[in-house]
Design a protein around this motif. Sequence first.
Motif, PDB file in Angstrom:
ATOM      1  N   PRO A  26       0.803  -1.230   0.000  1.00  0.00           N
ATOM      2  CA  PRO A  26       0.000   0.000   0.000  1.00  0.00           C
ATOM      3  C   PRO A  26       0.833   1.277   0.000  1.00  0.00           C
ATOM      4  N   SER A  27       2.053   1.210   0.556  1.00  0.00           N
ATOM      5  CA  SER A  27       2.897   2.403   0.613  1.00  0.00           C
ATOM      6  C   SER A  27       4.362   2.010   0.488  1.00  0.00           C
ATOM      7  N   SER A  28       5.196   3.009   0.164  1.00  0.00           N
ATOM      8  CA  SER A  28       6.636   2.745   0.072  1.00  0.00           C
ATOM      9  C   SER A  28       7.217   2.431   1.445  1.00  0.00           C
ATOM     10  N   ARG A  29       6.642   3.013   2.496  1.00  0.00           N
ATOM     11  CA  ARG A  29       7.111   2.730   3.861  1.00  0.00           C
ATOM     12  C   ARG A  29       6.913   1.255   4.206  1.00  0.00           C
ATOM     13  N   GLU A  30       5.759   0.707   3.840  1.00  0.00           N
ATOM     14  CA  GLU A  30       5.495  -0.715   4.109  1.00  0.00           C
ATOM     15  C   GLU A  30       6.410  -1.610   3.274  1.00  0.00           C
ATOM     16  N   ARG A  80      13.439  -4.651   4.927  1.00  0.00           N
ATOM     17  CA  ARG A  80      14.316  -4.773   6.100  1.00  0.00           C
ATOM     18  C   ARG A  80      14.023  -6.048   6.883  1.00  0.00           C
ATOM     19  N   SER A  81      12.778  -6.472   6.899  1.00  0.00           N
ATOM     20  CA  SER A  81      12.420  -7.697   7.625  1.00  0.00           C
ATOM     21  C   SER A  81      12.915  -8.945   6.909  1.00  0.00           C
ATOM     22  N   LEU A  82      12.926  -8.922   5.593  1.00  0.00           N
ATOM     23  CA  LEU A  82      13.277 -10.109   4.815  1.00  0.00           C
ATOM     24  C   LEU A  82      14.744 -10.165   4.408  1.00  0.00           C
ATOM     25  N   SER A  83      15.427  -9.047   4.392  1.00  0.00           N
ATOM     26  CA  SER A  83      16.827  -9.009   3.939  1.00  0.00           C
ATOM     27  C   SER A  83      17.793  -9.813   4.796  1.00  0.00           C
ATOM     28  N   PRO A  84      17.637  -9.856   6.128  1.00  0.00           N
ATOM     29  CA  PRO A  84      18.619 -10.594   6.932  1.00  0.00           C
ATOM     30  C   PRO A  84      18.656 -12.088   6.658  1.00  0.00           C
ATOM     31  N   ASP A  85      17.621 -12.640   6.034  1.00  0.00           N
ATOM     32  CA  ASP A  85      17.574 -14.081   5.810  1.00  0.00           C
ATOM     33  C   ASP A  85      18.514 -14.468   4.678  1.00  0.00           C
ATOM     34  N   ARG A  86      19.618 -15.087   5.038  1.00  0.00           N
ATOM     35  CA  ARG A  86      20.607 -15.547   4.061  1.00  0.00           C
ATOM     36  C   ARG A  86      20.217 -16.932   3.575  1.00  0.00           C
ATOM     37  N   GLU A  87      20.713 -17.255   2.405  1.00  0.00           N
ATOM     38  CA  GLU A  87      20.494 -18.594   1.880  1.00  0.00           C
ATOM     39  C   GLU A  87      21.285 -19.584   2.724  1.00  0.00           C
ATOM     40  N   PRO A  88      20.663 -20.713   3.118  1.00  0.00           N
ATOM     41  CA  PRO A  88      21.362 -21.678   3.965  1.00  0.00           C
ATOM     42  C   PRO A  88      22.567 -22.311   3.271  1.00  0.00           C
ATOM     43  N   ARG A  89      22.522 -22.429   1.993  1.00  0.00           N
ATOM     44  CA  ARG A  89      23.610 -23.036   1.239  1.00  0.00           C
ATOM     45  C   ARG A  89      24.495 -21.920   0.697  1.00  0.00           C
ATOM     46  N   LYS A  90      25.791 -22.079   0.816  1.00  0.00           N
ATOM     47  CA  LYS A  90      26.731 -21.026   0.421  1.00  0.00           C
ATOM     48  C   LYS A  90      26.811 -20.833  -1.090  1.00  0.00           C
ATOM     49  N   LEU A 101       4.504 -14.383   6.751  1.00  0.00           N
ATOM     50  CA  LEU A 101       4.588 -14.001   8.161  1.00  0.00           C
ATOM     51  C   LEU A 101       4.724 -12.482   8.308  1.00  0.00           C
ATOM     52  N   VAL A 102       5.547 -11.866   7.477  1.00  0.00           N
ATOM     53  CA  VAL A 102       5.718 -10.408   7.512  1.00  0.00           C
ATOM     54  C   VAL A 102       4.390  -9.714   7.199  1.00  0.00           C
ATOM     55  N   LEU A 103       3.683 -10.188   6.178  1.00  0.00           N
ATOM     56  CA  LEU A 103       2.401  -9.580   5.802  1.00  0.00           C
ATOM     57  C   LEU A 103       1.364  -9.731   6.916  1.00  0.00           C
ATOM     58  N   GLU A 104       1.306 -10.906   7.513  1.00  0.00           N
ATOM     59  CA  GLU A 104       0.364 -11.123   8.626  1.00  0.00           C
ATOM     60  C   GLU A 104       0.686 -10.204   9.801  1.00  0.00           C
ATOM     61  N   THR A 105       1.956 -10.044  10.104  1.00  0.00           N
ATOM     62  CA  THR A 105       2.375  -9.172  11.203  1.00  0.00           C
ATOM     63  C   THR A 105       2.022  -7.724  10.902  1.00  0.00           C
ATOM     64  N   MET A 106       2.272  -7.283   9.687  1.00  0.00           N
ATOM     65  CA  MET A 106       1.955  -5.916   9.302  1.00  0.00           C
ATOM     66  C   MET A 106       0.445  -5.672   9.371  1.00  0.00           C
ATOM     67  N   GLU A 107      -0.319  -6.649   8.959  1.00  0.00           N
ATOM     68  CA  GLU A 107      -1.782  -6.527   9.012  1.00  0.00           C
ATOM     69  C   GLU A 107      -2.266  -6.466  10.457  1.00  0.00           C
ATOM     70  N   MET A 108      -1.657  -7.253  11.314  1.00  0.00           N
ATOM     71  CA  MET A 108      -2.054  -7.308  12.717  1.00  0.00           C
ATOM     72  C   MET A 108      -1.803  -5.971  13.431  1.00  0.00           C
ATOM     73  N   PHE A 109      -0.683  -5.316  13.112  1.00  0.00           N
ATOM     74  CA  PHE A 109      -0.319  -4.080  13.772  1.00  0.00           C
ATOM     75  C   PHE A 109      -0.842  -2.838  13.054  1.00  0.00           C
ATOM     76  N   GLY A 110      -1.376  -2.996  11.864  1.00  0.00           N
ATOM     77  CA  GLY A 110      -1.912  -1.869  11.134  1.00  0.00           C
ATOM     78  C   GLY A 110      -0.850  -1.097  10.388  1.00  0.00           C
ATOM     79  N   PRO A 111      -1.273  -0.069   9.648  1.00  0.00           N
ATOM     80  CA  PRO A 111      -0.309   0.715   8.862  1.00  0.00           C
ATOM     81  C   PRO A 111       0.716   1.401   9.756  1.00  0.00           C
ATOM     82  N   PRO A 112       1.941   1.557   9.252  1.00  0.00           N
ATOM     83  CA  PRO A 112       2.975   2.221  10.062  1.00  0.00           C
ATOM     84  C   PRO A 112       2.651   3.696  10.277  1.00  0.00           C
TER      85      PRO A 112
END
Length: 97
Positions: free
Chosen positions: A24-28, A34-44, A83-94
């Motif tokens: 819905p917005s660039s902020r979201e 930022r929420s998804l970037s830290p997840d590295r691929e398990p295989r090198k 999971l990120v989308l569900e969390t964002m929906e639960m807490f509402g717009p930033p």
Amino acid sequence: MAATDGGANGGTGQLEFSLEVPFPSSREADIALRSLSPDREPRKGGISKQLTVSGSKLSVRWSADEARILRVSVNSFLDHLSLVLETMEMFGPPVSQ
């Protein structure tokens, strides 16, 4: 959500897959990035994933040596995105800062 299958990449044997997720917005979109970037691929080796935001759209591009590795990575990412989308929906717009 839009997905494209790049198939084999120009004779290099790499498989590619791209996904665009509108928010819905660039902020979201930034929060999701930022929420998804830290997840590295398990295989090198054998796969790479690039996340970018343009406006309110999150884009993800994978490149992999094997279809199985690509499938596992995309499935894992979609689970985390859900999971990120569900969390964002639960807490509402930033709240604007």
